[in-house]
Design an enzyme around this catalytic site. Structure first.
Site, PDB file in Angstrom:
ATOM      1  N   GLY A  11       0.825  -1.213   0.000  1.00 15.93           N
ATOM      2  CA  GLY A  11       0.000   0.000   0.000  1.00 15.93           C
ATOM      3  C   GLY A  11       0.855   1.257   0.000  1.00 15.93           C
ATOM      4  CB  ALA A  22      15.972  10.594   1.444  1.00 14.17           C
ATOM      5  NE  ARG A  72      -2.272  -4.399  -0.947  1.00  7.72           N
ATOM      6  CZ  ARG A  72      -1.728  -3.760   0.081  1.00  7.72           C
ATOM      7  NH1 ARG A  72      -0.583  -4.174   0.561  1.00  7.72           N
ATOM      8  NH2 ARG A  72      -2.321  -2.708   0.634  1.00  7.72           N
ATOM      9  CG  ASP A 103       4.219  -7.343   7.629  1.00  8.10           C
ATOM     10  OD1 ASP A 103       3.470  -6.682   6.891  1.00  8.10           O
ATOM     11  OD2 ASP A 103       3.825  -8.276   8.350  1.00  8.10           O
ATOM     12  N   GLY A 104       4.964  -7.315   4.428  1.00  8.53           N
ATOM     13  CA  GLY A 104       4.821  -8.207   3.268  1.00  8.53           C
ATOM     14  C   GLY A 104       5.937  -7.942   2.263  1.00  8.53           C
ATOM     15  CB  SER A 105       7.256  -4.770   0.856  1.00  7.84           C
ATOM     16  OG  SER A 105       5.951  -4.334   0.585  1.00  7.84           O
ATOM     17  CB  THR A 125       2.741   0.472   6.168  1.00  4.45           C
ATOM     18  OG1 THR A 125       1.365   0.191   6.515  1.00  4.45           O
ATOM     19  CG2 THR A 125       3.601   0.110   7.355  1.00  4.45           C
ATOM     20  CB  ILE A 126      -1.261   4.469   6.681  1.00  7.15           C
ATOM     21  CG1 ILE A 126      -2.197   3.331   6.256  1.00  7.15           C
ATOM     22  CG2 ILE A 126      -0.919   5.397   5.522  1.00  7.15           C
ATOM     23  CD1 ILE A 126      -3.634   3.793   6.009  1.00  7.15           C
ATOM     24  CG  ASP A 127      -1.583  -0.757   8.014  1.00  5.13           C
ATOM     25  OD1 ASP A 127      -2.470   0.097   7.807  1.00  5.13           O
ATOM     26  OD2 ASP A 127      -1.411  -1.756   7.286  1.00  5.13           O
ATOM     27  CG  ASP A 129       1.460  -3.244  10.436  1.00  2.00           C
ATOM     28  OD1 ASP A 129       2.238  -2.513   9.800  1.00  2.00           O
ATOM     29  OD2 ASP A 129       0.739  -4.096   9.879  1.00  2.00           O
ATOM     30  NE  ARG A 154     -15.512  15.327  19.174  1.00  5.61           N
ATOM     31  CZ  ARG A 154     -15.935  14.397  20.036  1.00  5.61           C
ATOM     32  NH1 ARG A 154     -17.153  14.438  20.510  1.00  5.61           N
ATOM     33  NH2 ARG A 154     -15.145  13.430  20.420  1.00  5.61           N
ATOM     34  NE  ARG A 171      -2.299  -5.241   5.582  1.00  7.82           N
ATOM     35  CZ  ARG A 171      -2.772  -5.534   4.374  1.00  7.82           C
ATOM     36  NH1 ARG A 171      -3.515  -6.575   4.190  1.00  7.82           N
ATOM     37  NH2 ARG A 171      -2.472  -4.763   3.347  1.00  7.82           N
ATOM     38  CG  HIS A 215     -21.932  14.347  20.339  1.00  6.28           C
ATOM     39  ND1 HIS A 215     -22.050  15.496  21.092  1.00  6.28           N
ATOM     40  CD2 HIS A 215     -20.625  14.254  19.996  1.00  6.28           C
ATOM     41  CE1 HIS A 215     -20.866  16.065  21.188  1.00  6.28           C
ATOM     42  NE2 HIS A 215     -19.976  15.344  20.539  1.00  6.28           N
ATOM     43  NE  ARG A 252      -2.854   2.767   0.559  1.00 13.13           N
ATOM     44  CZ  ARG A 252      -3.408   1.617   0.170  1.00 13.13           C
ATOM     45  NH1 ARG A 252      -3.935   0.809   1.054  1.00 13.13           N
ATOM     46  NH2 ARG A 252      -3.408   1.281  -1.091  1.00 13.13           N
TER      47      ARG A 252
HETATM   48  O1  F6P Z   1      -1.468  -1.654   4.640  1.00 11.96           O
HETATM   49  C1  F6P Z   1      -2.092  -0.468   4.282  1.00 11.96           C
HETATM   50  C2  F6P Z   1      -3.569  -0.690   4.060  1.00 11.96           C
HETATM   51  O2  F6P Z   1      -4.144   0.552   3.728  1.00 11.96           O
HETATM   52  C3  F6P Z   1      -4.317  -1.321   5.240  1.00 11.96           C
HETATM   53  O3  F6P Z   1      -4.610  -0.409   6.256  1.00 11.96           O
HETATM   54  C4  F6P Z   1      -5.529  -1.861   4.537  1.00 11.96           C
HETATM   55  O4  F6P Z   1      -6.085  -2.942   5.240  1.00 11.96           O
HETATM   56  C5  F6P Z   1      -4.978  -2.302   3.211  1.00 11.96           C
HETATM   57  O5  F6P Z   1      -3.775  -1.579   2.999  1.00 11.96           O
HETATM   58  C6  F6P Z   1      -5.893  -2.084   2.041  1.00 11.96           C
HETATM   59  O6  F6P Z   1      -5.278  -2.611   0.922  1.00 11.96           O
HETATM   60  P1  F6P Z   1      -5.747  -2.337  -0.569  1.00 11.96           P
HETATM   61  O7  F6P Z   1      -5.426  -0.917  -0.914  1.00 11.96           O
HETATM   62  O8  F6P Z   1      -4.957  -3.306  -1.389  1.00 11.96           O
HETATM   63  O9  F6P Z   1      -7.217  -2.587  -0.594  1.00 11.96           O
END
Ligand code: F6P
Length: 319
Positions: A11, A22, A72, A103-105, A125-127, A129, A154, A171, A215, A252
């Protein structure tokens, strides 16, 4: 170390362009040539290359997405794909590869490393993680984007005295949900790392209403469940009529925050510094303000834990 390849994979994340810039400029500064592979490992396998120069990475530090594009790549998860990738790297006379992604990459990069090819990973990654770094590139910007959206929600939630559920990405991790919840002053954060009880949640909502709260906002990480599922559960369990918003891929995009642009620049420079020192099979990270390296496997072998104190803070502050 004369010719270095670079690719972005998985992603996209705000700040990836700053990292590409850089890496390229630091490598050139150190007398290296830089080749970009477009569309991640897909472009490596297909020979979709672009030479990178000091000027070709100009004017991108502030731009979202990735100028190298990303993908991917299923093929690269198989041993034949990795061997083919290694073959391409040799054909292009590459001495090392810098991989920007999650981590997949990094798993793909690790397979290349095991075959004896020098790699360095940059966590993007925005996650957020990935262990081995306090923050991944793109996380801060995504939090700010989520925050802006939640603040708007809000306004409507308070005007209409409604309950809103906001589904954020991440994720299987709750970093984005938790950070956004604290920043936005949300009443609840549901994250995959902490199990939650529906009855308890309904009781808390009820209690909040009794105390005069007009609320409430619940931030739910996609790794817990979809907001629509939670909406149905809240209706069935507590009779609540909640509105839902799924922030989705908007999280993203956009220009990197100052934090992300600086982080990406430091990690990009750090990746080339690691190669110059002869450190291969590592990822660069930023821990307590310092640029560090760790074996790339740390990104999936070690689980980065969510801050329990932050979790408690949502409860305390959201009263
Ligand atoms: O890993 C980044 C991410 O945006 C996750 O937060 C999300 O679950 C996933 O990628 C979505 O993937 P795609 O853009 O392939 O649907």
């Amino acid at each position: 170390m004369k010719r270095v390849g670079i690719l972005t994979s998985g992603g996209d994340a705000p700040g990836m362009n700053a990292a590409i810039r850089a890496v390229t400029r630091t490598a050139i500064y150190n007398g290296m040539e830089v080749i970009g592979f477009r569309r991640g490992y897909e472009g490596l396998l297909e020979g979709d290359v672009i030479p990178l120069s000091v000027s070709s990475v100009g004017g991108i530090v502030h731009r979202g997405g990735t100028m190298l594009r990303t993908a991917r790549c299923e093929r690269f998860t198989k041993p034949e794909g990795v061997r083919e990738g290694l073959q391409r790297l040799k054909e292009y006379d590459m001495d090392a590869l810098v991989v920007i992604g999650g981590d997949g990459s990094f798993r793909g990069a690790y397979e290349l490393h095991k075959l004896g090819f020098p790699v360095v990973g940059i966590p993007g990654t925005i996650d957020n993680d990935i262990a081995g770094t306090d923050c991944t590139i793109g996380f801060d910007t995504a939090c700010n984007t989520a925050l802006q959206c939640i603040e708007k929600l809000r306004d409507t939630a308070s005007s209409h005295e409604r309950l809103f559920l906001v589904e954020v990405m991440g994720r299987n991790a709750g970093f984005l949900a938790l950070e956004a919840a604290v920043a936005a002053g949300a009443e609840f954060a549901l994250v995959p790392e902490v199990p939650f009880d529906m009855d308890v949640l309904c009781k808390k909502l009820h209690y909040a209403k009794e105390r005069g709260k007009s609320h409430s906002l619940i931030i739910v990480a996609e790794g817990v469940m979809q907001a629509s599922e939670l909406q149905a559960l809240l209706k069935d369990t507590g009779g609540y009529d909640a509105r839902i918003t799924v922030l989705g891929h908007i999280q993203r995009g956009g220009s990197p925050s100052s934090f992300d642009a600086v982080l990406a620049s430091r990690l990009g420079g750090g990746a080339i510094d690691a190669l110059v020192r002869g450190e291969f099979g590592v990822m660069v990270g930023r821990i307590n303000g310092e640029i560090v390296t760790n074996p790339i496997q740390i990104s999936w072998e070690q689980k980065k834990s969510l801050d329990a104190g932050m979790m408690a803070l949502v409860e305390i502050l959201g009263i």
